[in-house]
Design an enzyme around this catalytic site. Sequence first.
Site, mmCIF file in Angstrom:
data_model
loop_
_atom_site.group_PDB
_atom_site.id
_atom_site.type_symbol
_atom_site.label_atom_id
_atom_site.label_comp_id
_atom_site.label_asym_id
_atom_site.label_seq_id
_atom_site.Cartn_x
_atom_site.Cartn_y
_atom_site.Cartn_z
ATOM 1 N N ARG A 45 35.228 18.369 -34.468
ATOM 2 C CA ARG A 45 35.198 16.946 -34.136
ATOM 3 C C ARG A 45 34.763 16.163 -35.364
ATOM 4 N NH1 ARG A 45 30.659 16.431 -35.850
ATOM 5 N NH2 ARG A 45 30.671 14.326 -35.061
ATOM 6 N N GLY A 46 34.792 14.815 -35.210
ATOM 7 C CA GLY A 46 34.533 13.965 -36.377
ATOM 8 C C GLY A 46 35.898 13.611 -36.976
ATOM 9 N N ALA A 47 36.149 12.312 -37.171
ATOM 10 C CA ALA A 47 37.512 11.878 -37.525
ATOM 11 C C ALA A 47 38.120 12.610 -38.733
ATOM 12 C CB ALA A 47 37.522 10.364 -37.729
ATOM 13 N N ARG A 86 43.264 13.371 -29.704
ATOM 14 C CA ARG A 86 42.147 12.415 -29.655
ATOM 15 C C ARG A 86 42.620 11.058 -30.203
ATOM 16 N NH1 ARG A 86 36.376 14.194 -30.990
ATOM 17 N NH2 ARG A 86 36.010 12.535 -29.461
ATOM 18 N N GLN A 193 25.702 15.073 -30.313
ATOM 19 C CA GLN A 193 26.039 15.402 -31.705
ATOM 20 C C GLN A 193 24.860 15.127 -32.640
ATOM 21 O OE1 GLN A 193 27.968 13.742 -29.594
ATOM 22 N NE2 GLN A 193 30.134 13.910 -30.058
ATOM 23 N N ASP A 234 35.416 5.999 -36.742
ATOM 24 C CA ASP A 234 36.633 6.690 -36.290
ATOM 25 C C ASP A 234 37.878 5.891 -36.594
ATOM 26 O OD1 ASP A 234 34.568 8.266 -34.710
ATOM 27 O OD2 ASP A 234 36.457 9.337 -34.432
HETATM 28 O O1 MRU Z 1 33.455 12.412 -30.640
HETATM 29 P P1 MRU Z 1 33.151 12.796 -32.042
HETATM 30 O O2 MRU Z 1 31.998 13.724 -32.170
HETATM 31 O O3 MRU Z 1 34.388 13.297 -32.752
HETATM 32 O O4 MRU Z 1 32.734 11.438 -32.747
HETATM 33 C C1 MRU Z 1 32.409 11.457 -34.101
HETATM 34 C C2 MRU Z 1 31.965 10.140 -34.625
HETATM 35 O O5 MRU Z 1 31.891 9.161 -33.930
HETATM 36 C C3 MRU Z 1 31.712 10.070 -36.108
HETATM 37 O O6 MRU Z 1 30.716 9.148 -36.387
HETATM 38 C C4 MRU Z 1 33.000 9.672 -36.829
HETATM 39 O O7 MRU Z 1 34.074 10.478 -36.452
HETATM 40 C C5 MRU Z 1 32.846 9.724 -38.304
HETATM 41 S S1 MRU Z 1 32.646 11.354 -38.907
HETATM 42 C C6 MRU Z 1 32.559 11.307 -40.597
#
Ligand code: MRU
Length: 348
Positions: A45-47, A86, A193, A234
Amino acid sequence: MLPTIQWKKDRVVMIDQRKLPEKEVYVECQDYIQVAEAIEKMIIRGAPAIGVAAAFGVALGFLKMRKGKDVEEEFSRIVQRLERTRPTARNLFWALERMKITFEKNKAIDLSQLKKRLIKEAMEIEAEDVETNKKIGFLGKGLLKDGDSVLTHCNAGALATAAYGTALGIIVAAFKEGKRIHVYADETRPLLQGARLTCWELDKENVPVTLITDNMAGHLMQKGVISKVIVGADRIARNGDTANKIGTYTVAVLAKEHRLPFYVAAPTQTIDLSLAIGSEIPIEQRSALEVREFGGRCVTIPHVEVENPAFDVSPASYISAIITEKGICRPPYEKSLKDLFNKTQREE
Ligand code: MRU
C-alpha cells in the site's frame, strides 16, 4: 534499505504489510491477478508503492503470454484488472500509463523481446521512485529545524514507496543531518498504518517517535507540543487540493487553527493535472469490516451501518507547501504546480 517490493526472476515479492510489525513475512506473486489482489488487500500500500507493484504486475502478466494469443487484447485485460484495484492512488494510473506507452511503442517486436522490454520499464519505474524519494528528502529536510516535533498521519515511509518514503524520508533526512526531531505518529484508524508501520520504520531509523490515537492531535497542538505537520499524498489536483489517508483533513484543519505549517510531500507522479479541484478526486470506499472490527474482533453490533472512505481531501488553502522531487511548491498552487511541470518539460 527496506525491501518493500522486488522483481525476482519470474515473480514479484513483497513484504506483507498487514502482518507488520509482528511478523516480517514475504508474499510471492506468480501472476498479475495475485499482484492485483495484493494491492486490494493492502499487502502492499501507499500510492508510490502501488504504482511500482502495478508496473511489476503488468510485466509479470505479460511474461506468461503465449505465442498465438491476441497480444493486445491480453495486455488490455492485464492493465484493466490492475486499474480496478485502488481508485484514489494517482501513481497507480501513472505507472499503468507508462507501461501502456512502452507496450504501444514496442508491440511490433518479437514477443520475447517485448516481455524483456516491459520488465525493464517496470524496473526503471521502481529505480526512479527510489531516486525521486531521495530528492524529496534532500529538498524537504531544510523545512525542519533542530528541536521540531513533527506530527504525521498514516505511513508515507519506505514501505509506502520503493524506498526511503516521502514525508518520512524528509524526517529521516533531517534527523540524519543531526537535527533533533521528535515524531508524533497518529495511529491511523481503521488499519493502523501509523501505529504498525510508521512507528516500526522510525524505530529502525532510531528516530524518536511517540504514538498517539487519532483524536489526540488537537490536544497536543493546543498544548504547544507539535510544531509542524508532514503527510504524504495519494492524489493532488491542479489547484493543490490533496487527497491523503482519511483523517488527514482533520489534521490540516487543526494545523490551520493552531497556525502550524502543514506540509505535503509527494512525487510529481501524484499530481493529477487533469483534475481541477479536490472534489473531482475519486475516493475509495473500503469494506465495513475494517471499521466494525479491531484486531479481528467485532467491537460493535455486527449489523451496524458503517462508512469507510479510505481518503479525504485537504483544501489547498490549508497546505503550507507541497514538496516534490522537482522543487518545493508554495501557494497559489495553480501557478506553482503548473510552473513545476513546465520547467520539467523544458528540461526533458
Ligand atoms: O490506504 P493506504 O495505506 O495505501 O494510504 C496511504 C496514504 O495515505 C499515504 O499517505 C500516501 O499513499 C502517500 S505514501 C508515500
